[in-house]
Design an enzyme around this catalytic site. Sequence first.
Site, short mmCIF file in Angstrom:
data_model
loop_
_atom_site.label_atom_id
_atom_site.label_comp_id
_atom_site.label_asym_id
_atom_site.label_seq_id
_atom_site.Cartn_x
_atom_site.Cartn_y
_atom_site.Cartn_z
N ASP A 146 0.85 -1.20 0.00
CA ASP A 146 0.00 0.00 0.00
C ASP A 146 0.88 1.24 0.00
O ASP A 146 1.11 1.87 1.03
CB ASP A 146 -0.97 0.02 1.18
N TYR A 149 -1.56 4.90 -2.46
CA TYR A 149 -3.02 5.00 -2.42
C TYR A 149 -3.57 5.77 -3.62
O TYR A 149 -4.63 6.39 -3.55
CB TYR A 149 -3.51 5.63 -1.11
N ASN A 184 -2.88 -4.50 -1.70
CA ASN A 184 -4.10 -4.50 -2.50
C ASN A 184 -4.30 -3.16 -3.24
O ASN A 184 -4.90 -3.12 -4.31
CB ASN A 184 -5.32 -4.80 -1.63
N HIS A 269 1.65 -8.77 2.69
CA HIS A 269 0.75 -7.65 2.93
C HIS A 269 -0.38 -8.01 3.90
O HIS A 269 -0.58 -7.35 4.91
CB HIS A 269 0.16 -7.13 1.63
N HIS A 279 -10.38 -6.55 8.04
CA HIS A 279 -9.67 -7.56 7.24
C HIS A 279 -9.45 -8.86 8.02
O HIS A 279 -8.49 -9.59 7.75
CB HIS A 279 -8.33 -7.03 6.74
N HIS A 306 -1.66 -3.95 5.73
CA HIS A 306 -3.08 -4.11 5.40
C HIS A 306 -4.01 -3.57 6.48
O HIS A 306 -4.87 -2.73 6.21
CB HIS A 306 -3.38 -5.57 5.12
N VAL A 307 -3.88 -4.05 7.71
CA VAL A 307 -4.71 -3.58 8.82
C VAL A 307 -4.09 -2.30 9.37
O VAL A 307 -2.93 -2.28 9.77
CB VAL A 307 -4.81 -4.65 9.92
N HIS A 308 -4.88 -1.23 9.45
CA HIS A 308 -4.36 0.08 9.83
C HIS A 308 -4.31 0.21 11.35
O HIS A 308 -4.99 1.04 11.96
CB HIS A 308 -5.20 1.18 9.21
#
Length: 421
Positions: A146, A149, A184, A269, A279, A306-308
């Site tokens: 990522d 963006y 992604n 990721h 997610h 992936h997970v913020h």
Amino acid sequence: MLWAYAQRLTSFRFLYILFVASSSVEHGSARITSTFIRSEWPSIDVPLDNEVFKVPKGYNAPQQVHIIQGDYDGKAVIISWVTTDEPGSSKVQYGTSQKKYDFSADGTMTNYTFYKYKSGYIHHCLVDGLQHYMQTGGQTVLFVGDLSYADRYKYNDVGIRWDSWSRFIEQSAAYQPWIWSAGNHEIEYMPNMGEVFPFKSYLHRFATPHLASGSSNPLWYSVRRASAHIIVLSSYSPYVKSTPQWKWLREELKKVDREKTPWLIVLMHAPIYSSNVAHYMEGESMRAVFESWFVRSRVDLIFAGHVHAYERSYRISNIHYNVSSGERYPIPDKSAPVYITVGDGGNQEGLAGRFYDPQPEYSAFREASYGHSTLEIMNRTHAFYHWNRNNDGRKVATDSVVFRNQYWASNLRRRRLKKIL
């Protein structure tokens, strides 16, 4: 981000390693869910005319410069840059001292279109025969996906945002290697704009040394960086049995030499273990395919994004589960990796603020906040790890651990006896 030093080794989305306090990473009962709540505000784009996106002065001046390790063993770099007025030369002149450039290397040039956007002229040049990490101490940024963006924009703005982001990171990426993995947001499947080729922008802009590690695809590869063997996997490419990525990883793990590279690190990721609502379980299929290999190979650390939010696990595995055994929960496993989610480097979508309650036994520490990590590999047996909360521009030390090497620390006594005998 992670910054790592491999004597020193860094993971971006963020891992940056410096000195840490001596918490243990072994499985225990001191699970922590941080009570810190970050006050968020709407995510507002930095204006494109901001100084951080400044286009360099001069006709056809190189911009968006970044480097990555260019070979398997750290004696080469790939230098990438963009020119906008005309293709220009893809040649790099270099030397062993400042202002004395006795050597040169010829690179390649490419460009692409995305909707009606036309990229600049993208250059990639392999410069080999170096001992680059001797000059940087092995300092490296590990970026777990990522990037810009840009896929959150439409039409020509997608390409424009790639350009501005690449100029923004140049202040770091031009001076130390960034080891990339794709997330992604790099897929950019946008059929409404006529764009259906996955990873189009990413693959044109960011070269990787995949051929040096025998990979058939730039999305998965590996490098030996100082005292670490770093494996990059693609969460969004096929990886089930007999696929190219599966076959490559099977052979790559056989090539790991813990005498030369004591530390074994994997980047991906989508996290395999995460207790965040966002997610949740998206990495389960990769876990089912590869977890037994990770445990058998004694992987030290696995970083994901992936997970913020931030989360660190104990050493656990779920490789014994089957329909009849009933062992369907992760259990402590001294041979397993530590799983670290560092998807907290900043983004447009906000934080992933909801964790499942109660905190699972495998989860050691978790916090929904922006931050970055550092990893400092001290020797073949121990590494210092630190996660720092980014609180309104200030670095706040939050989670600190001393990691013991899965191969050397666990066998140190036996190896000493063998040496004596």
